[in-house]
Design a protein around this motif. Sequence first.
Motif, PDB file in Angstrom:
ATOM      1  N   SER A 336      37.786  22.023  16.236  1.00  0.00           N
ATOM      2  CA  SER A 336      38.011  20.844  17.540  1.00  0.00           C
ATOM      3  C   SER A 336      38.922  21.531  18.227  1.00  0.00           C
ATOM      4  O   SER A 336      38.905  21.060  19.382  1.00  0.00           O
ATOM      5  N   SER A 337      39.836  22.484  17.596  1.00  0.00           N
ATOM      6  CA  SER A 337      41.198  22.726  18.631  1.00  0.00           C
ATOM      7  C   SER A 337      40.653  24.170  19.643  1.00  0.00           C
ATOM      8  O   SER A 337      41.436  24.730  20.389  1.00  0.00           O
ATOM      9  N   HIS A 340      40.764  24.059  23.412  1.00  0.00           N
ATOM     10  CA  HIS A 340      41.945  24.292  24.026  1.00  0.00           C
ATOM     11  C   HIS A 340      42.729  25.364  23.688  1.00  0.00           C
ATOM     12  O   HIS A 340      43.292  25.838  24.816  1.00  0.00           O
ATOM     13  N   ASP A 385      44.579  18.343  16.180  1.00  0.00           N
ATOM     14  CA  ASP A 385      44.016  17.192  16.891  1.00  0.00           C
ATOM     15  C   ASP A 385      45.052  16.452  17.482  1.00  0.00           C
ATOM     16  O   ASP A 385      44.927  15.801  18.589  1.00  0.00           O
ATOM     17  N   ILE A 386      46.186  15.931  16.855  1.00  0.00           N
ATOM     18  CA  ILE A 386      47.279  15.371  17.217  1.00  0.00           C
ATOM     19  C   ILE A 386      47.775  15.891  18.573  1.00  0.00           C
ATOM     20  O   ILE A 386      48.302  15.163  19.439  1.00  0.00           O
ATOM     21  N   GLU A 387      48.231  17.177  18.257  1.00  0.00           N
ATOM     22  CA  GLU A 387      48.776  17.943  19.721  1.00  0.00           C
ATOM     23  C   GLU A 387      47.947  17.675  20.689  1.00  0.00           C
ATOM     24  O   GLU A 387      48.357  17.466  21.771  1.00  0.00           O
ATOM     25  N   ILE A 388      46.762  17.759  20.612  1.00  0.00           N
ATOM     26  CA  ILE A 388      45.716  17.742  21.760  1.00  0.00           C
ATOM     27  C   ILE A 388      45.861  16.207  22.458  1.00  0.00           C
ATOM     28  O   ILE A 388      45.953  15.671  23.610  1.00  0.00           O
ATOM     29  N   ALA A 389      45.940  15.295  21.414  1.00  0.00           N
ATOM     30  CA  ALA A 389      46.032  13.793  21.817  1.00  0.00           C
ATOM     31  C   ALA A 389      47.218  13.509  22.467  1.00  0.00           C
ATOM     32  O   ALA A 389      47.105  12.838  23.380  1.00  0.00           O
ATOM     33  N   ARG A 390      48.434  14.171  22.038  1.00  0.00           N
ATOM     34  CA  ARG A 390      49.706  13.985  22.572  1.00  0.00           C
ATOM     35  C   ARG A 390      49.827  14.836  24.133  1.00  0.00           C
ATOM     36  O   ARG A 390      50.770  14.487  24.539  1.00  0.00           O
ATOM     37  N   GLY A 391      48.920  15.652  24.114  1.00  0.00           N
ATOM     38  CA  GLY A 391      49.259  16.611  25.392  1.00  0.00           C
ATOM     39  C   GLY A 391      50.414  17.534  25.040  1.00  0.00           C
ATOM     40  O   GLY A 391      50.979  18.005  26.190  1.00  0.00           O
TER      41      GLY A 391
END
Length: 431
Positions: A336-337, A340, A385-391
């Motif tokens: 999923s990453s 990005h 996923d967490i990093e992507i969500a936080r930007g």
Amino acid sequence: MISKAPRGTIDILPDKVEAWQYIENLFRRFCFLYGYKEMRTPIFEHTEIFTRGIGESTDIVEKEMYTFLDKKGRSLTLRPEFTAPVMRSIIEHSLPLSPPLKLFYMGPIFRYERPQQGRYRQAHQLGVEVLGSNSPLLDVEVIDLIIKFYDSLGLKGLSVSLNSIGCSDCRPSSRNKIIDFCRNNLDILCDNCKNRFERNPFRILDCKNATCKELAKSCPSTLDSICSACKEHFNTVTLYLDKINISYKLENSLVRGLDYYTRTVFEVLSESLGAQSSLCGGGRYDDLIEILGGKPSPGVGVAAGIERLIMVMEKQGIPSGKPQGLDLMIIPLGESSYEHAFQLITSIRKENFISADLNLVNKGLKAGLNSANKLGVSFAIIIGDIEIARGEYIIRDLKKGEQNTIKIEDIIGYLKKIYDQQSVISNQQSA
Ligand SMILES: [Zn+2]
Ligand SMILES: [Zn+2]
């Protein structure tokens, strides 16, 4: 065996290639500092370039050339050396030789020799040629350049052998003296020398046969029969070598294995090489351009083997460029990453300031960091996923074991700042 390289050839694997690049870059730099420009010629030439240039009765032409017919029946040869092809090119393109043309080259040469340590069928040479002047100072310049190059690599235990084999005027007289000498010792000459001493008497001086070698010691010296012009040239060479503190040994048996040499011939030897101790060789070839059909013009040059150089460096424990680790590895934590991660590496590569790669193999952080460490990576960017969500992504300094969380849009600026500082520090250190 299609899974093995042909006999006498080697692969230069990624962990060895730094030594090659280090040597090539340093040589390029030296040639630039001495005012030489690079020349590149084809790997194969018309066979005649070598039979006429190097000489019919030399070992190279008689036994060692890779010669083949192409589909139109033309005889072509993989170059066994560089000088004759470089001269061919100078003639073909009418390159101006005044002021003197100063060239350097590097690349593979091909000789069908018995493979042994430091000697290959595809070997690599680097060298220089100076055309258009018969000044003895250029003989000295060429010797000086190659010695300074070896010095800067840190080579120890070098010595220079020097001789003069005369010019087209005086060579016949020393030739005849050696022919007479051979005739008087005919019964102990090796078969090879017996066959060719009349065609090419100088060969006895560098014959590898033990008896011939012994005999060569009492052979008439070419230095004793050179003309006064050649003597004066040689004296100036030795005078200037003395002036710049390059020591040398006069070597009566040094004639080099190629016919085109005139006057000065020399070799640089390394005590680390044992029996086949020559690291490079060269000399003057004032008649070669004319032999190959050009306007008569003097020349002088040197050619050095790269494999042997690396062998000496390894024997003397000289480091040859340290492996370059990758600057950055991006580690996406799961598919999923990927999108990005791919976007980020594309924009980092576009900036063209650090080496970066994307880990598409390992699943999970630990395995990703492990393979980054194996590759000597300096920084890792971790994207889940967490990093992507936080930007925000995690940038981990793998050498220091520290990490920071950085906004996605600030990442390139952050890395640039680090690498700018590093290049300032390394510039200060090298200044
Ligand atoms: Zn002469
Ligand atoms: Zn012999």
